[in-house]
Design a protein around this motif. Structure first.
Motif, short mmCIF file in Angstrom:
data_model
loop_
_atom_site.label_atom_id
_atom_site.label_comp_id
_atom_site.label_asym_id
_atom_site.label_seq_id
_atom_site.Cartn_x
_atom_site.Cartn_y
_atom_site.Cartn_z
N ARG A 313 -34.70 61.79 -77.95
CA ARG A 313 -33.41 62.42 -78.20
C ARG A 313 -32.56 61.57 -79.13
N SER A 314 -32.76 60.26 -79.09
CA SER A 314 -31.94 59.37 -79.91
C SER A 314 -32.33 59.47 -81.37
N TYR A 427 -29.92 56.50 -76.94
CA TYR A 427 -29.08 57.70 -76.99
C TYR A 427 -27.69 57.41 -76.43
N LYS A 428 -27.63 56.66 -75.34
CA LYS A 428 -26.34 56.30 -74.74
C LYS A 428 -25.52 55.46 -75.69
N GLU A 430 -25.73 55.42 -78.95
CA GLU A 430 -25.31 56.27 -80.06
C GLU A 430 -24.14 57.16 -79.67
N GLN A 431 -24.16 57.71 -78.44
CA GLN A 431 -23.07 58.55 -77.98
C GLN A 431 -21.77 57.76 -77.84
N GLU A 432 -21.90 56.53 -77.33
CA GLU A 432 -20.71 55.67 -77.20
C GLU A 432 -20.14 55.32 -78.56
N ASN A 434 -20.39 57.13 -81.30
CA ASN A 434 -19.81 58.33 -81.89
C ASN A 434 -18.46 58.70 -81.27
N SER A 435 -18.28 58.29 -80.01
CA SER A 435 -17.03 58.65 -79.32
C SER A 435 -15.87 57.74 -79.69
#
Length: 436
Positions: A313-314, A427-428, A430-432, A434-435
């Motif tokens: 997913r990443s 993935y975690k 990358e999400q952090e 992006n936020s």
């Protein structure tokens, strides 16, 4: 399965965090990252220059011209990747301490070259000759990597030590910055390289003659004592994987000892195959190259690439799959080894060591019980894709291809939970990011 992955993550992640905070391991990993673009470039052209069976279609003359035209691409990158890694390690070691990192790269490279004999041997008309003032490219690549890594560590540490002791030349104000920094590095670099020169001189009076010979002997002698057979094969496979995990080209190190044994066993099988008699050996050169290494490269990372495409997913893993997939089909896996990364990554250590051992056992007993024919002794080009190579290596037997398929599934199953953990972590992150 989720509970298993949770337990696994709770055990491995603290270890990974601790190792990631070790500056030597961090510099080693980041040093390889410096070389990664060059490694990928060289890997692509290795595949293009060694496409299987093309020589039979175009003729030897055209094939030779084609390889000579593409050869410099890998010769100038992949074949001497040790130089780039050494410079990267020296750079990162000094950068960690907020020093002049470019001089860390320079002193690391200089230290390695001082320890490297500038001598090449060749045979002409059955007479051995030596030429001085040259360095064989082989020692600038995987063969010299072990020495280069430690030379970079010690050189960078010594350089920083002398800098911290203020053993530097201070230039007056008004002197250009580049000139000032150059003179500031003069004494630390001189003292560091002098120490390495003394080490070289000391070794010249020993039976080993060079530091490289000393290291090679320490590795070679224990391996030679192992001999052949399944236990020795398991040990050889484990050592290949272990050396790779620490950034050393395991195949070159281990194969330099075992290849004479494996090739001799291979030839015995070939002679029996030609004569129509029973094949005497299971473990041969093609046993290793086709059913272990020949499924995406060392560690059978073709299954890892498949896993990336199926569960990734990443963005990091997806992009790596795109880069590592095409070379992996032809058993070139440096992009995966250095890009995942596998080197010095505790999350990959278990599957990296376990999968090849399991596959070696499955392959051995499949052949010992007669389910799959033994290797016929036919030398299959190492870039031949899996399935095709298994078919050819077993004397055009479909069971050989089927066994490779089974092996790919087994490796995928072993890697799956570990890939999932890495993918979730990436993935975690990358999400952090992006936020923010």
């Amino acid at each position: 399965m989720n509970r298993f992955m949770e337990v696994l993550e709770n055990i491995l992640m603290p270890v990974a965090d601790k190792l990631n905070n070790n500056r030597y391991l961090t510099a080693l990993r980041n040093g390889f990252m410096v070389a990664l673009p060059l490694i990928i470039f060289g890997s692509i052209f290795v595949v293009l220059a060694n496409l299987p069976f093309v020589n039979e279609w175009v003729g030897e003359s055209a094939w030779s011209a084609y390889q000579n035209a593409l050869g410099p691409a890998s010769a100038a990158t992949l074949s001497i990747m040790g130089l780039f890694v050494i410079m990267g390690i020296g750079y990162k070691m000094v950068e960690q301490r907020e020093g002049e990192s470019i001089y860390g790269a320079a002193v690391a490279l200089g230290a390695f070259l001082i320890l490297t004999p500038q001598l090449s041997e060749f045979v002409l008309d059955d007479v051995a000759h030596e030429v001085g003032g040259v360095i064989p490219t082989s020692v600038l690549g995987a063969e010299g990597m072990f020495l280069g890594i430690f030379a970079a560590f010690f050189a960078a540490e010594l350089y920083q030590y002398f800098v911290k002791k203020n053993l530097t030349i201070k230039m007056p104000a008004g002197v250009p910055d580049a000139v000032s920094r150059s003179f500031s590095a003069l004494i630390p670099i001189t003292l560091t390289l002098t120490i390495f020169l003394v080490v070289r001189i000391i070794f010249s009076y020993t039976p080993f003659e060079t530091v490289q010979n000393f290291i090679y002997t320490l590795i070679q002698e224990p391996l030679t004592a192992l001999g052949s057979g399944l236990p020795a094969t398991i040990i050889a496979v484990l050592l290949i994987q272990l050396f790779w995990f620490f950034g050393l080209h395991g195949q070159i190190i281990v194969n330099s000892v075992f290849d004479p044994i494996w090739y001799a066993l291979n030839d015995q099988n070939y002679q029996a195959f030609v004569n129509g008699t029973e094949l005497p050996n299971i473990v041969t050169k093609q046993f290793i190259d086709t059913f272990i290494v020949g499924i995406g490269g060392s560690g059978m990372t073709l299954a890892v690439v498949i896993g990336i495409f199926l569960i990734g997913r990443s963005r990091q893993l997806k992009e790596l799959g795109k880069l590592g997939g095409p070379p992996g089909i032809f058993n070139v896996n440096e992009p995966i080894i250095f890009g995942l990364p596998i080197i010095m990554n505790p999350l990959t250590l278990i599957p990296w060591l376990l999968a090849p051992v399991v596959i070696a056992l499955v392959t051995y007993f499949s052949m010992a019980t007669g389910i799959v024919p033994k290797p016929a002794g036919v030398i299959v080009p190492w870039t031949t894709p899996a399935i095709i190579s298994g078919f050819l290596a077993t004397g055009n037997a479909w069971q050989g291809a089927a066994l490779q398929l089974v092996n790919i599934v087994i490796v995928f199953v072993i890697w799956w939970p570990f890939l999932k953990i890495m993918d979730n972590q990436y993935y975690k992150n990358e999400q952090e990011a992006n936020s923010k």
